[in-house]
Design a protein around this motif. Structure first.
Motif, PDB file in Angstrom:
ATOM      1  N   UNK A 245       0.830  -1.223   0.000  1.00 56.01           N
ATOM      2  CA  UNK A 245       0.000   0.000   0.000  1.00 56.01           C
ATOM      3  C   UNK A 245       0.857   1.262   0.000  1.00 56.01           C
ATOM      4  N   UNK A 246       2.171   1.087   0.091  1.00 55.17           N
ATOM      5  CA  UNK A 246       3.134   2.199   0.134  1.00 55.17           C
ATOM      6  C   UNK A 246       2.721   3.259   1.165  1.00 55.17           C
ATOM      7  N   UNK A 247       2.536   2.776   2.392  1.00 54.38           N
ATOM      8  CA  UNK A 247       2.279   3.714   3.502  1.00 54.38           C
ATOM      9  C   UNK A 247       3.635   4.047   4.121  1.00 54.38           C
ATOM     10  N   UNK A 248       4.088   5.295   3.984  1.00 54.10           N
ATOM     11  CA  UNK A 248       5.412   5.609   4.527  1.00 54.10           C
ATOM     12  C   UNK A 248       5.418   5.591   6.061  1.00 54.10           C
ATOM     13  N   UNK A 249       6.505   5.065   6.615  1.00 51.49           N
ATOM     14  CA  UNK A 249       6.729   5.126   8.065  1.00 51.49           C
ATOM     15  C   UNK A 249       7.781   6.182   8.332  1.00 51.49           C
ATOM     16  N   UNK A 250       7.474   7.124   9.213  1.00 54.80           N
ATOM     17  CA  UNK A 250       8.465   8.119   9.621  1.00 54.80           C
ATOM     18  C   UNK A 250       9.059   7.681  10.953  1.00 54.80           C
ATOM     19  N   UNK A 251      10.237   7.066  10.852  1.00 62.36           N
ATOM     20  CA  UNK A 251      10.851   6.345  11.974  1.00 62.36           C
ATOM     21  C   UNK A 251      11.913   7.218  12.636  1.00 62.36           C
ATOM     22  N   UNK A 252      11.954   7.147  13.960  1.00 63.32           N
ATOM     23  CA  UNK A 252      12.879   7.972  14.745  1.00 63.32           C
ATOM     24  C   UNK A 252      13.700   7.069  15.670  1.00 63.32           C
ATOM     25  N   UNK A 253      14.811   6.499  15.161  1.00 68.01           N
ATOM     26  CA  UNK A 253      15.536   5.484  15.936  1.00 68.01           C
ATOM     27  C   UNK A 253      15.995   5.943  17.322  1.00 68.01           C
ATOM     28  N   UNK A 254      16.534   7.164  17.419  1.00 65.71           N
ATOM     29  CA  UNK A 254      17.068   7.578  18.723  1.00 65.71           C
ATOM     30  C   UNK A 254      15.944   7.686  19.761  1.00 65.71           C
ATOM     31  N   UNK A 255      14.811   8.226  19.338  1.00 67.51           N
ATOM     32  CA  UNK A 255      13.668   8.312  20.243  1.00 67.51           C
ATOM     33  C   UNK A 255      13.155   6.926  20.628  1.00 67.51           C
ATOM     34  N   UNK A 256      13.175   5.997  19.683  1.00 66.02           N
ATOM     35  CA  UNK A 256      12.717   4.637  19.976  1.00 66.02           C
ATOM     36  C   UNK A 256      13.573   3.982  21.059  1.00 66.02           C
ATOM     37  N   UNK A 257      14.880   4.245  20.999  1.00 66.53           N
ATOM     38  CA  UNK A 257      15.774   3.684  22.028  1.00 66.53           C
ATOM     39  C   UNK A 257      15.562   4.433  23.348  1.00 66.53           C
ATOM     40  N   UNK A 258      15.461   5.775  23.269  1.00 67.39           N
ATOM     41  CA  UNK A 258      15.340   6.583  24.490  1.00 67.39           C
ATOM     42  C   UNK A 258      14.084   6.222  25.280  1.00 67.39           C
ATOM     43  N   UNK A 259      12.981   5.958  24.577  1.00 67.41           N
ATOM     44  CA  UNK A 259      11.721   5.686  25.284  1.00 67.41           C
ATOM     45  C   UNK A 259      11.524   4.196  25.553  1.00 67.41           C
ATOM     46  N   UNK A 260      12.520   3.382  25.215  1.00 66.65           N
ATOM     47  CA  UNK A 260      12.435   1.966  25.520  1.00 66.65           C
ATOM     48  C   UNK A 260      11.580   1.171  24.544  1.00 66.65           C
ATOM     49  N   UNK A 261      11.153   1.790  23.417  1.00 67.36           N
ATOM     50  CA  UNK A 261      10.365   1.042  22.426  1.00 67.36           C
ATOM     51  C   UNK A 261      11.208  -0.087  21.835  1.00 67.36           C
ATOM     52  N   UNK A 262      12.512   0.166  21.689  1.00 66.19           N
ATOM     53  CA  UNK A 262      13.458  -0.915  21.365  1.00 66.19           C
ATOM     54  C   UNK A 262      14.604  -0.816  22.373  1.00 66.19           C
ATOM     55  N   UNK A 263      15.264  -1.956  22.611  1.00 68.90           N
ATOM     56  CA  UNK A 263      16.226  -1.992  23.717  1.00 68.90           C
ATOM     57  C   UNK A 263      17.559  -1.333  23.371  1.00 68.90           C
ATOM     58  N   UNK A 264      17.915  -1.327  22.074  1.00 70.66           N
ATOM     59  CA  UNK A 264      19.211  -0.767  21.686  1.00 70.66           C
ATOM     60  C   UNK A 264      19.197  -0.500  20.185  1.00 70.66           C
ATOM     61  N   UNK A 265      20.187   0.247  19.717  1.00 69.18           N
ATOM     62  CA  UNK A 265      20.288   0.490  18.272  1.00 69.18           C
ATOM     63  C   UNK A 265      20.495  -0.827  17.516  1.00 69.18           C
ATOM     64  N   UNK A 266      21.272  -1.728  18.113  1.00 73.79           N
ATOM     65  CA  UNK A 266      21.534  -2.978  17.381  1.00 73.79           C
ATOM     66  C   UNK A 266      20.267  -3.826  17.275  1.00 73.79           C
ATOM     67  N   UNK A 267      19.296  -3.591  18.163  1.00 79.47           N
ATOM     68  CA  UNK A 267      18.035  -4.350  18.095  1.00 79.47           C
ATOM     69  C   UNK A 267      16.971  -3.613  17.281  1.00 79.47           C
ATOM     70  N   UNK A 268      17.314  -2.448  16.731  1.00 80.03           N
ATOM     71  CA  UNK A 268      16.291  -1.653  16.038  1.00 80.03           C
ATOM     72  C   UNK A 268      15.877  -2.320  14.721  1.00 80.03           C
ATOM     73  N   UNK A 269      14.566  -2.380  14.444  1.00 82.23           N
ATOM     74  CA  UNK A 269      14.109  -3.098  13.249  1.00 82.23           C
ATOM     75  C   UNK A 269      14.239  -2.325  11.929  1.00 82.23           C
ATOM     76  N   UNK A 270      14.874  -1.154  11.938  1.00 83.39           N
ATOM     77  CA  UNK A 270      14.968  -0.366  10.704  1.00 83.39           C
ATOM     78  C   UNK A 270      15.490  -1.187   9.511  1.00 83.39           C
ATOM     79  N   UNK A 271      16.629  -1.911   9.659  1.00 80.43           N
ATOM     80  CA  UNK A 271      17.092  -2.682   8.490  1.00 80.43           C
ATOM     81  C   UNK A 271      16.057  -3.703   8.004  1.00 80.43           C
TER      82      UNK A 271
END
Ligand SMILES: [Zn+2]
Length: 344
Positions: A245-271
Motif C-alpha cells: 500500500x506504500x504507507x510511509x513510516x516516519x521512523x525515529x531510531x534515537x527516540x525509539x531507544x530513548x523511550x524503551x520502544x526498542x532496547x538498543x540500536x543494534x536491536x532496532x528493526x529499521x534494516x
C-alpha cells in the motif's frame, strides 16, 4: 575510530553529513534549541532553567512515561503567544543550520488550551514565527496534533479550530500521546473529518505497542502515513501490507531507544523494514528531548550498518512523503539531498 552518541549509537567521527533534508515528524516543544527552553524555564522559576538540569532530565528518560512527563514540563513553560512566535523563529533557523530545508512540525492546540494560552492565538503566533524566519530558516509547515489520551472530543476541538480559520501553513492532522489510551476506532470520525477539510493525516502507532495497534490504526483511520510503525517488523503480513500500500513510516531510531520502544540500536528493526520493501523515512521526532538532530538520525542509521544508498533513499522518501508540497516540489527537494563536509 567511532564515537558514541548520547544514546549509545556508535557513529563514525562525523566528517560529513547529509544536508538538504526534509523532516516531516517533529514536535514543536520537543524540537526547540535547549537554550530557548532554559531561558523560558528561568523566567518561570522552573528547575529546568538551572544549569545541567535539562541535560540530566533528558539523559534519564528510559520509558514512554518519563518521556511524556518531560515533554509536558517543557510545554508548561510557555506563557503567551509571543513565546510561541519567538520559539518558532528560533526553531526554523536551528533546523536550517542542521541541514533541514523543509519540516512538518506537530503543534498541539489542546496543550496551549491546558496551559492557559489561547490556542488560536498560539497557532497564529507559530505560523507568524515560521513566516518571519522563512527567508533564512527552514521551510516549516504545521501538522495539527491531537493527544490520544485526551480522547476524540479534544481531537474534534482541534479540527474546529482549523475549520474556523484554515491556514496555508497547516498541511496535516495527526495524533500522538499514549498509544493504548483509546482504541483507534474512537478517532475514525475525526480522521474522516480531517480529510473532508483538506488535511492529510498521520498517526503515531506501532511504537510502544505491537502490530495489533498499528493494524487497528491502519484499518480505522486510513492515514496517509505513520509515525514510527516499527512494530510492523514483528508481523510479516503487516510488512507486506505496508510495502504493497506504500504507507510511509516516519521512523525515529534515537527516540525509539530513548523511550524503551526498542532496547538498543543494534536491536532496532529499521534494516528489517527496509529489507521488506517498506517505505521508510527518518525523522528526529523530539530532538531536544532525545539529544539528536535530523542528520543525527542518519548517522544512527549508518551505525546500524545501512549504506549510503539506503540513507539517501530514506532522505528522498522523506521529501516524497511531505504533505505540504506539490509533486514537482517534492522531486526537487529529493534531488537536493546531498553530502557535505563537516568543518572541524
Ligand atoms: Zn512523534
Amino acid at each position: 575510530m567511532g564515537t558514541l552518541t548520547a544514546r549509545g549509537a556508535e557513529v563514525e567521527q562525523e566528517k560529513r553529513r547529509l544536508t538538504g533534508l526534509a523532516d516531516c515528524h517533529l514536535h514543536f516543544e520537543g524540537s526547540l534549541p535547549p537554550d530557548v527552553v532554559e531561558a523560558l524555564a528561568r523566567r518561570a522559576g522552573d528547575a529546568l532553567g538551572e544549569p545541567g538540569t535539562l541535560s540530566a532530565r533528558r539523559a534519564s528518560v528510559r520509558d514512554s512515561a518519563a518521556f511524556l512527563a518531560l515533554f509536558a514540563d517543557v510545554c508548561r513553560l510557555f506563557r503567551s503567544p509571543g513565546d510561541y512566535a519567538a520559539a518558532a523563529a528560533r526553531l526554523s533557523r536551528t533546523l536550517a543550520a542542521d541541514g533541514v530545508a523543509y519540516a512538518e512540525i506537530y503543534v498541539s492546540p489542546e496543550i496551549c488550551q491546558r496551559i492557559g494560552v489561547d490556542p488560536e492565538a498560539a497557532l497564529e503566533a507559530v505560523d507568524a514565527g515560521f513566516a518571519s524566519a522563512a527567508a533564512d530558516g527552514c521551510d516549516c509547515r504545521i501538522l495539527l496534533d491531537t493527544v490520544r489520551h485526551w480522547g476524540p472530543e479534544a481531537a474534534g476541538r482541534v479540527l474546529d479550530l482549523h475549520e474556523r480559520r484554515p491556514r496555508n501553513r497547516v498541511v496535516g492532522f495527526g495524533m500522538g500521546g499514549e498509544e493504548g489510551a483509546f482504541p483507534a476506532a474512537a478517532f475514525a470520525g475525526c480522521y474522516a473529518r480531517a480529510r473532508s477539510v483538506g488535511l492529510k493525516t498521520s498517526v503515531h502507532a506501532g511504537e510502544w505497542l505491537g502490530p495489533d495497534s498499528l493494524r487497528d490504526a491502519l484499518d480505522a483511520l486510513r492515514p496517509d502515513r505513520i509515525d514510527h510503525g516499527i512494530a510492523a517488523a514483528q508481523d510479516p503480513h503487516l510488512l507486506e501490507r505496508l510495502a504493497e500500500e506504500v504507507v510511509p513510516l516516519f521512523v525515529a531510531p534515537t527516540g525509539n531507544v530513548a523511550t524503551g520502544a526498542v532496547t538498543s540500536f543494534s536491536a532496532h528493526p529499521l534494516p528489517r523494514l527496509l529489507e521488506a520493501g517498506v517505505a521508510v523515512a527518518l525523522s528526529a521526532d523530539d530532538p531536544l528531548l532525545f539529544s539528536t538532530s535530523t542528520a543525527g538520525e542518519y548517522a544512527a542509521a549508518a551505525a546500524m550498518g545501512l549504506d549510503d544508498d539506503a540513507l539517501l533513499a530514506m532522505a528522498r522518501r522523506s521529501w516524497r512523503g511531505a504533505f505540504g508540497l506539490s509533486p514537482a516540489e517534492r522531486e526537487r527537494g529529493a534531488k537536493g539531498v546531498r553530502w557535505e563536509e563537516v568543518e572541524s
